[in-house]
Enzyme design. Sequence first.
Site, mmCIF file in Angstrom:
data_model
loop_
_atom_site.group_PDB
_atom_site.id
_atom_site.type_symbol
_atom_site.label_atom_id
_atom_site.label_comp_id
_atom_site.label_asym_id
_atom_site.label_seq_id
_atom_site.Cartn_x
_atom_site.Cartn_y
_atom_site.Cartn_z
ATOM 1 N N TYR A 117 0.840 -1.208 0.000
ATOM 2 C CA TYR A 117 0.000 0.000 0.000
ATOM 3 C C TYR A 117 0.870 1.252 0.000
ATOM 4 O O TYR A 117 0.743 2.116 -0.872
ATOM 5 C CB TYR A 117 -0.907 -0.025 1.228
ATOM 6 C CG TYR A 117 -1.886 1.126 1.303
ATOM 7 C CD1 TYR A 117 -2.973 1.201 0.444
ATOM 8 C CD2 TYR A 117 -1.722 2.138 2.247
ATOM 9 C CE1 TYR A 117 -3.877 2.255 0.529
ATOM 10 C CE2 TYR A 117 -2.629 3.191 2.335
ATOM 11 C CZ TYR A 117 -3.707 3.243 1.475
ATOM 12 O OH TYR A 117 -4.591 4.288 1.552
ATOM 13 N N VAL A 160 -12.045 3.385 13.547
ATOM 14 C CA VAL A 160 -13.320 3.996 13.942
ATOM 15 C C VAL A 160 -14.468 3.003 13.727
ATOM 16 O O VAL A 160 -15.274 2.757 14.638
ATOM 17 C CB VAL A 160 -13.582 5.314 13.179
ATOM 18 C CG1 VAL A 160 -14.976 5.830 13.480
ATOM 19 C CG2 VAL A 160 -12.540 6.365 13.551
ATOM 20 N N ASP A 245 3.376 -0.454 12.585
ATOM 21 C CA ASP A 245 2.258 0.423 12.943
ATOM 22 C C ASP A 245 2.820 1.761 13.437
ATOM 23 O O ASP A 245 3.588 1.782 14.388
ATOM 24 C CB ASP A 245 1.433 -0.245 14.060
ATOM 25 C CG ASP A 245 0.084 0.418 14.230
ATOM 26 O OD1 ASP A 245 -0.683 0.435 13.259
ATOM 27 O OD2 ASP A 245 -0.194 0.922 15.336
ATOM 28 N N PRO A 246 2.454 2.875 12.804
ATOM 29 C CA PRO A 246 3.042 4.151 13.227
ATOM 30 C C PRO A 246 2.605 4.554 14.646
ATOM 31 O O PRO A 246 1.460 4.330 15.013
ATOM 32 C CB PRO A 246 2.514 5.158 12.203
ATOM 33 C CG PRO A 246 1.812 4.389 11.160
ATOM 34 C CD PRO A 246 1.531 3.018 11.674
ATOM 35 N N ARG A 247 3.520 5.161 15.406
ATOM 36 C CA ARG A 247 3.211 5.592 16.781
ATOM 37 C C ARG A 247 2.333 6.839 16.794
ATOM 38 O O ARG A 247 1.479 7.003 17.644
ATOM 39 C CB ARG A 247 4.509 5.942 17.545
ATOM 40 C CG ARG A 247 5.406 4.802 17.887
ATOM 41 C CD ARG A 247 4.810 3.850 18.897
ATOM 42 N NE ARG A 247 4.323 4.488 20.114
ATOM 43 C CZ ARG A 247 3.461 3.921 20.967
ATOM 44 N NH1 ARG A 247 2.966 2.726 20.706
ATOM 45 N NH2 ARG A 247 3.076 4.552 22.051
HETATM 46 N N1 LIG Z 1 -10.199 6.635 4.442
HETATM 47 C C1 LIG Z 1 -8.965 6.939 4.740
HETATM 48 O O1 LIG Z 1 -8.636 7.100 5.905
HETATM 49 C C2 LIG Z 1 -7.922 7.161 3.662
HETATM 50 C C3 LIG Z 1 -6.667 7.651 4.053
HETATM 51 C C4 LIG Z 1 -5.694 7.845 3.086
HETATM 52 C C5 LIG Z 1 -5.969 7.592 1.771
HETATM 53 N N2 LIG Z 1 -7.185 7.126 1.414
HETATM 54 C C6 LIG Z 1 -7.400 6.826 -0.002
HETATM 55 O O2 LIG Z 1 -8.647 7.315 -0.434
HETATM 56 C C7 LIG Z 1 -9.202 6.430 -1.396
HETATM 57 C C8 LIG Z 1 -10.604 6.022 -0.974
HETATM 58 O O3 LIG Z 1 -10.519 5.341 0.272
HETATM 59 P P1 LIG Z 1 -11.793 4.924 1.110
HETATM 60 O O4 LIG Z 1 -11.442 5.081 2.520
HETATM 61 O O5 LIG Z 1 -13.009 5.601 0.570
HETATM 62 O O6 LIG Z 1 -11.807 3.361 0.834
HETATM 63 P P2 LIG Z 1 -12.948 2.452 0.213
HETATM 64 O O7 LIG Z 1 -12.477 1.034 0.318
HETATM 65 O O8 LIG Z 1 -14.254 2.823 0.802
HETATM 66 O O9 LIG Z 1 -12.947 2.944 -1.298
HETATM 67 C C9 LIG Z 1 -12.059 2.464 -2.258
HETATM 68 C C10 LIG Z 1 -12.868 2.047 -3.480
HETATM 69 O O10 LIG Z 1 -11.966 1.606 -4.497
HETATM 70 C C11 LIG Z 1 -12.550 0.472 -5.116
HETATM 71 N N3 LIG Z 1 -11.474 -0.293 -5.745
HETATM 72 C C12 LIG Z 1 -10.482 -1.004 -5.167
HETATM 73 N N4 LIG Z 1 -9.687 -1.553 -6.085
HETATM 74 C C13 LIG Z 1 -10.177 -1.177 -7.302
HETATM 75 C C14 LIG Z 1 -9.802 -1.445 -8.640
HETATM 76 N N5 LIG Z 1 -8.725 -2.189 -8.930
HETATM 77 N N6 LIG Z 1 -10.542 -0.900 -9.634
HETATM 78 C C15 LIG Z 1 -11.634 -0.134 -9.347
HETATM 79 N N7 LIG Z 1 -12.043 0.135 -8.112
HETATM 80 C C16 LIG Z 1 -11.320 -0.377 -7.091
HETATM 81 C C17 LIG Z 1 -13.239 -0.261 -3.990
HETATM 82 O O11 LIG Z 1 -14.195 -1.203 -4.428
HETATM 83 C C18 LIG Z 1 -13.830 0.891 -3.185
HETATM 84 O O12 LIG Z 1 -15.118 1.254 -3.613
HETATM 85 C C19 LIG Z 1 -8.231 5.246 -1.522
HETATM 86 O O13 LIG Z 1 -7.394 5.458 -2.627
HETATM 87 C C20 LIG Z 1 -7.432 5.324 -0.251
HETATM 88 O O14 LIG Z 1 -6.136 4.785 -0.409
HETATM 89 C C21 LIG Z 1 -8.174 6.901 2.330
#
Ligand SMILES: NC(=O)c1ccc[n+]([C@@H]2O[C@H](COP(=O)([O-])OP(=O)(O)OC[C@H]3O[C@@H](n4cnc5c(N)ncnc54)[C@H](O)[C@@H]3O)[C@@H](O)[C@H]2O)c1
Length: 292
Positions: A117, A160, A245-247
């Site tokens: 990731y 959460v 795991d970050p602190r």
């Molecule tokens: N929620 C957080 O705390 C957080 C923090 C940092 C970054 N992000 C980034 O934000 C974005 C959305 O995260 P989220 O929390 O809404 O997660 P989420 O899992 O709710 O949403 C991610 C979506 O991407 C879709 N997906 C996964 N692989 C795919 C693929 N190969 N092709 C098409 N769709 C695909 C999933 O089905 C899902 O609907 C992600 O890129 C995540 O890395 C989220």
Amino acid sequence: MICLDNFFTGTKRNIEHLIGHPRFELLRHDVTFPLYVEVDEIYNLACPASPIHYQHDPVQTTKTSVHGAINMLGLAKRLRCRILQASTSEVYGDPAVHPQTEDYWGNVNPIGPRSCYDEGKRCAETLFFDYLRQHRLEIKVARIFNTYGPRMHPNDGRVVSNFVVQALQGEPITIYGDGNQTRSFCYVDDLVDGLMRLMGTAADFTGPVNLGNPGEFTIRRLAEMVIDMTGSKSKLVAKPLPADDPRQRQPNIALAKRALGWEPRIPLEDGLKLTTAYFDGLLRGTSVEATT
Ligand SMILES: NC(=O)c1ccc[n+]([C@@H]2O[C@H](COP(=O)([O-])OP(=O)(O)OC[C@H]3O[C@@H](n4cnc5c(N)ncnc54)[C@H](O)[C@@H]3O)[C@@H](O)[C@H]2O)c1
């Protein structure tokens, strides 16, 4: 609007209220394969985002970040349209600098279980900036910190949703490590506002820009808040801390304030209430629309 998803972690239920809207189109598609559509802007959010999901098939996770970025950047290049990348605070790894500003290069393990990731997202950022330098694309990179809210997957292991679901079911609340590690939590509506403001910035503003809520809470404090809010009888139980795991995790959002005029508006307590109401409805089988 075209919403693209392969439903790896997402569900149609989350967007069913939009289906049938004349300006909404749903496309089941995997971003690791090329896509040909006509759009004015691209928000590239596709990626499993919780450790349980991104570690389930780590090779596919890296492919989603890297091939997904290449495919979406290729589409943006063909259309000469703006493209925004949902990057992550995980690019900072286990940070040696606190709170993290965008000029910090990070402290990331390239070969650990979280690397698919973290390094996938880092490589995606590299690709975005190479497309800017090489092809003059209009790119926007957001580094998102922990974001939560209604419509999260109830079993994806994010802190959460974990705590709220455990508390509502009266199950023990699992704390990894001593619970003194800190996180900051941003409510989803605040984040969406930040992403849209970023997309609307002048062409020469690329980011990366941190988006998150700087309020810092220990995991233990979060668990106590959830127990208070739900009136649950759940007890806290400790489990070993996972690798890497970050602190500490706290965004410095000075750049977002300056460049986007953005800062989160929704305090953790209010966001938790809306999230708890959502999961309560989900667990009882009645759906709840949460708005702020
Ligand atoms: N929620 C957080 O705390 C957080 C923090 C940092 C970054 N992000 C980034 O934000 C974005 C959305 O995260 P989220 O929390 O809404 O997660 P989420 O899992 O709710 O949403 C991610 C979506 O991407 C879709 N997906 C996964 N692989 C795919 C693929 N190969 N092709 C098409 N769709 C695909 C999933 O089905 C899902 O609907 C992600 O890129 C995540 O890395 C989220």
